[in-house]
Design a protein around this motif. Structure first.
Motif, PDB file in Angstrom:
ATOM      1  N   ARG A  78      -6.031   5.931  17.303  1.00 31.69           N
ATOM      2  CA  ARG A  78      -7.097   6.786  17.845  1.00 31.69           C
ATOM      3  C   ARG A  78      -8.185   5.951  18.511  1.00 31.69           C
ATOM      4  O   ARG A  78      -8.701   6.334  19.560  1.00 31.69           O
ATOM      5  N   SER A 103      -0.544   4.971   6.865  1.00 33.37           N
ATOM      6  CA  SER A 103      -0.624   5.962   7.943  1.00 33.37           C
ATOM      7  C   SER A 103      -2.061   6.143   8.414  1.00 33.37           C
ATOM      8  O   SER A 103      -2.320   6.225   9.622  1.00 33.37           O
ATOM      9  N   ARG A 104      -3.008   6.223   7.477  1.00 28.39           N
ATOM     10  CA  ARG A 104      -4.420   6.346   7.843  1.00 28.39           C
ATOM     11  C   ARG A 104      -4.882   5.135   8.650  1.00 28.39           C
ATOM     12  O   ARG A 104      -5.598   5.258   9.639  1.00 28.39           O
ATOM     13  N   PHE A 105      -4.439   3.962   8.219  1.00 22.01           N
ATOM     14  CA  PHE A 105      -4.787   2.713   8.894  1.00 22.01           C
ATOM     15  C   PHE A 105      -4.236   2.709  10.323  1.00 22.01           C
ATOM     16  O   PHE A 105      -4.977   2.475  11.284  1.00 22.01           O
ATOM     17  N   SER A 106      -2.967   2.997  10.466  1.00 21.11           N
ATOM     18  CA  SER A 106      -2.358   2.959  11.798  1.00 21.11           C
ATOM     19  C   SER A 106      -2.912   4.064  12.695  1.00 21.11           C
ATOM     20  O   SER A 106      -3.097   3.865  13.894  1.00 21.11           O
ATOM     21  N   GLU A 107      -3.220   5.222  12.131  1.00 23.28           N
ATOM     22  CA  GLU A 107      -3.790   6.318  12.914  1.00 23.28           C
ATOM     23  C   GLU A 107      -5.186   5.951  13.404  1.00 23.28           C
ATOM     24  O   GLU A 107      -5.566   6.276  14.533  1.00 23.28           O
ATOM     25  N   ALA A 108      -5.965   5.268  12.574  1.00 23.28           N
ATOM     26  CA  ALA A 108      -7.308   4.845  12.981  1.00 23.28           C
ATOM     27  C   ALA A 108      -7.233   3.873  14.158  1.00 23.28           C
ATOM     28  O   ALA A 108      -8.008   3.995  15.124  1.00 23.28           O
ATOM     29  N   ARG A 150       0.827  -1.206   0.000  1.00 26.36           N
ATOM     30  CA  ARG A 150       0.000   0.000   0.000  1.00 26.36           C
ATOM     31  C   ARG A 150       0.861   1.255   0.000  1.00 26.36           C
ATOM     32  O   ARG A 150       2.008   1.238   0.406  1.00 26.36           O
ATOM     33  N   HIS A 156       0.651   6.769   2.656  1.00 26.79           N
ATOM     34  CA  HIS A 156      -0.443   7.517   3.270  1.00 26.79           C
ATOM     35  C   HIS A 156      -1.608   6.608   3.666  1.00 26.79           C
ATOM     36  O   HIS A 156      -2.307   6.864   4.639  1.00 26.79           O
ATOM     37  N   GLU A 157      -1.812   5.520   2.921  1.00 29.90           N
ATOM     38  CA  GLU A 157      -2.865   4.564   3.276  1.00 29.90           C
ATOM     39  C   GLU A 157      -2.528   3.849   4.572  1.00 29.90           C
ATOM     40  O   GLU A 157      -3.387   3.673   5.438  1.00 29.90           O
TER      41      GLU A 157
END
Length: 143
Positions: free
Chosen positions: A50, A42-47, A36, A39-40
């Motif tokens: 959080r 990063s979005r996954f790990s940030e979700a 991936r 940025h994908e």
């Protein structure tokens, strides 16, 4: 399994620690994440981060929520005099998926298991008793 990258090995180990995820599935997931765009991932790990840091338990029913009270407890169309007592959050999800129950819930957070040293005080039973003592509860359903 010996991999050429200790970072990949560590990722596979962490993914395989999740329930229902074996090493082969963990390897497929890790390799998919590698393919991936950054940025994908990063979005996954940030979700995930959080979710772990910000999800809390509802102050009324002990369900999960983003706010002090969950959406079910805040819903004025729910019958707050009818409480469905469930073992965990998965039970709330299963019952809600039927779209048949219009009351509210109380999530115990487990079951009594003396063999594992889990008694009533280890669950959210005191909170349930307090809700009932406050009045307005007509019926308690054990699911």
């Amino acid at each position: 399994m010996s991999l050429s990258s200790s970072l990949l090995e560590n990722a596979v180990d962490q993914l395989a620690s999740l329930p229902g995820i074996g090493r082969r599935t963990a390897m497929r997931l890790a390799l998919d994440l590698l393919r991936r765009e950054p940025h994908e991932v990063s979005r996954f790990s940030e979700a995930i981060k959080r979710m772990r840091e910000e999800v809390r338990y509802c102050e009324v029913c002990c369900n999960i929520s983003d706010e002090p009270k969950c959406a079910i407890c805040r819903d004025p169309n729910r019958d707050s005099g009818l409480i469905c007592v469930v073992e965990d959050i998965r039970d709330v999800i299963a019952i809600e998926n039927t779209r048949q129950f219009r009351g509210v819930y109380h999530v115990l957070g487990g079951v009594i298991n003396p063999m594992d040293g889990i008694g009533p005080d280890d669950l959210h039973t005191n909170e349930l008793q307090e809700r009932i003592r406050q009045g307005g509860v007509r019926e308690v359903v054990l699911a």
